[in-house]
Design an enzyme around this catalytic site. Structure first.
Site, PDB file in Angstrom:
ATOM      1  N   ARG A 139       2.570  40.123  23.297  1.00  0.00           N
ATOM      2  CA  ARG A 139       2.621  39.389  24.561  1.00  0.00           C
ATOM      3  C   ARG A 139       1.362  39.732  25.357  1.00  0.00           C
ATOM      4  O   ARG A 139       0.867  40.865  25.311  1.00  0.00           O
ATOM      5  CB  ARG A 139       3.858  39.771  25.382  1.00  0.00           C
ATOM      6  CG  ARG A 139       5.168  39.197  24.842  1.00  0.00           C
ATOM      7  CD  ARG A 139       5.225  37.677  24.976  1.00  0.00           C
ATOM      8  NE  ARG A 139       6.494  37.133  24.538  1.00  0.00           N
ATOM      9  CZ  ARG A 139       6.748  36.682  23.301  1.00  0.00           C
ATOM     10  NH1 ARG A 139       5.799  36.717  22.376  1.00  0.00           N
ATOM     11  NH2 ARG A 139       7.932  36.187  23.002  1.00  0.00           N
ATOM     12  N   GLU A 190      -0.685  32.614  29.949  1.00  0.00           N
ATOM     13  CA  GLU A 190      -0.677  31.434  29.090  1.00  0.00           C
ATOM     14  C   GLU A 190       0.214  30.333  29.664  1.00  0.00           C
ATOM     15  O   GLU A 190       1.234  30.636  30.263  1.00  0.00           O
ATOM     16  CB  GLU A 190      -0.269  31.800  27.655  1.00  0.00           C
ATOM     17  CG  GLU A 190       1.109  32.357  27.476  1.00  0.00           C
ATOM     18  CD  GLU A 190       1.353  32.805  26.018  1.00  0.00           C
ATOM     19  OE1 GLU A 190       0.602  33.658  25.512  1.00  0.00           O
ATOM     20  OE2 GLU A 190       2.315  32.286  25.417  1.00  0.00           O
ATOM     21  N   HIS A 214      -0.755  30.972  20.746  1.00  0.00           N
ATOM     22  CA  HIS A 214       0.597  31.519  20.533  1.00  0.00           C
ATOM     23  C   HIS A 214       1.299  30.799  19.361  1.00  0.00           C
ATOM     24  O   HIS A 214       2.353  30.180  19.546  1.00  0.00           O
ATOM     25  CB  HIS A 214       1.423  31.414  21.819  1.00  0.00           C
ATOM     26  CG  HIS A 214       2.567  32.393  21.878  1.00  0.00           C
ATOM     27  ND1 HIS A 214       3.017  32.962  23.027  1.00  0.00           N
ATOM     28  CD2 HIS A 214       3.350  32.897  20.883  1.00  0.00           C
ATOM     29  CE1 HIS A 214       4.038  33.758  22.780  1.00  0.00           C
ATOM     30  NE2 HIS A 214       4.254  33.739  21.463  1.00  0.00           N
TER      31      HIS A 214
HETATM   32  C1  DGY Z   1       8.567  35.021  19.513  1.00  0.00           C
HETATM   33  O1  DGY Z   1       9.482  34.604  18.799  1.00  0.00           O
HETATM   34  O2  DGY Z   1       8.738  35.911  20.336  1.00  0.00           O
HETATM   35  C2  DGY Z   1       7.200  34.441  19.338  1.00  0.00           C
HETATM   36  O3  DGY Z   1       6.309  34.922  20.260  1.00  0.00           O
HETATM   37  C3  DGY Z   1       7.212  32.942  19.356  1.00  0.00           C
HETATM   38  O4  DGY Z   1       7.693  32.548  18.167  1.00  0.00           O
END
Ligand code: DGY
Length: 323
Positions: free
Chosen positions: A241, A270, A288
């Site tokens: 993240r 984002e 992402h």
């Molecule tokens: C998640 O699942 O947390 C990813 O960042 C998106 O698929």
């Protein structure tokens, strides 16, 4: 008269054939188009819902559930769930679920690819070529960092981190990791990975990959001080993240040559990307997409649907005594 069926809100159009399983049990309200729901629109949608199927785009906290008197479950389509304020949900007795497991290998593939792209300057080389700057094969052109035989540092050795470690074995890398809790020896052996203190991991890694969940406690865990511990020849990759990295400090390090390159699939604001990172040639930026393959996205929706049905007390096993 038949009891009214519980109501479920599906926040985004996902896969109609999989979502259709919800119709078996619930009255479903769907969102026809991909929508960036404002907080008050989420609150309105949840106000008369018993359950919700949501994605990472939908932020749900105390304000969004304040008027949701019947809401008992929120199923997130994603393994990360920092879009949900789980404490606020728990305080209201609302169950939150996520989709671990089904995206592990796809996400590990992408993390490895992003690390390699950063280390071997793949997107930088492509931009250079497309800009018409290639005048002929050059002995000193676009030299990158080695992958094979180098040291991989993994910060956050959960399922995806372990998947990356297993891939690294095929590249002859030495694998080091840091987790708050050390993994059992058998798992370390399986991943051929050794535990290290976090500060030492930053210093030792030729390529550092972030795969840890984001929480307020690890906000900007990669700050100027952490970056200063890294080798100037090292790379940093994140598929976790955006809030884990102080992006201005990273841009400083990349621009000053105190870090060779970075690969980022996630960003603090984002979909906005820090303009200083956009200006760095030595960073690979992707929107992402680490889990973005069709089979994986379908598996995530399928698991989220099962989670929601089970959390709301329906489904094939509902009412059966635990075996
Ligand atoms: C998640 O699942 O947390 C990813 O960042 C998106 O698929």
């Amino acid at each position: 008269m038949a009891e009214p069926r519980p109501r479920v809100w599906v926040s985004q159009p996902l896969y109609a054939d999989i979502e259709a399983r919800l119709d078996e049990w619930f009255e479903v309200t769907r969102t026809p188009r991909i929508t960036d729901h404002a907080p008050d629109a989420i609150a309105a949608a949840l106000a008369d819902a018993d359950g919700a199927l949501v994605t990472l785009n939908d932020r749900i906290g105390a304000a969004e559930v304040a008027g949701a008197k019947r809401l008992c479950a929120v199923a997130n389509v994603g393994v990360g769930y920092n879009n949900l304020d789980v404490d606020a949900l728990a305080a209201r007795g609302i169950v939150a679920t996520n989709t671990p497991g089904v995206l592990t290998e796809t996400t590990a593939d992408f993390g490895f690819a992003l690390m390699m792209a950063a280390a071997r300057r793949i997107t930088e080389a492509e931009h250079w070529l497309r800009a018409g700057r290639w005048q002929g094969w050059g002995f000193h052109q676009l030299l990158g960092a080695e992958i094979h035989g180098s040291t991989l540092g993994i910060l956050g050795m959960g399922r995806i981190g372990q998947g990356i470690a297993r891939r690294a074995r095929g590249f002859g890398m030495r694998v080091l990791y840091h987790n708050r809790n050390r993994l059992p020896e058998a798992v370390e052996r399986d991943c051929a990975a050794a535990w290290l203190e976090r500060e030492a991991l930053f210093a030792e890694a030729d390529h550092l990959v972030l795969v840890l969940p984001y929480t307020p406690a690890n906000h900007h865990i990669v700050d100027a001080a952490a970056l200063a511990r890294m080798k100037p020849t090292a790379t940093l990759t994140s598929i976790a993240r955006g809030g884990l990295i102080d992006e201005d400090a990273l841009a400083d390090a990349l621009q000053a040559g105190r870090l060779a390159a970075a690969g980022l699939d996630v960003f603090e604001g984002e979909p906005a990307v820090n303009p200083r990172l956009l200006a760095c040639r030595n960073v690979v930026l992707t929107p992402h997409i680490a889990s973005a393959s069709l089979p994986t996205r379908r598996a995530m929706v399928s698991l989220a649907v099962d989670n929601l049905v089970a959390a709301m007390g329906f489904g094939p096993d509902a009412g059966r005594p635990p075996s």
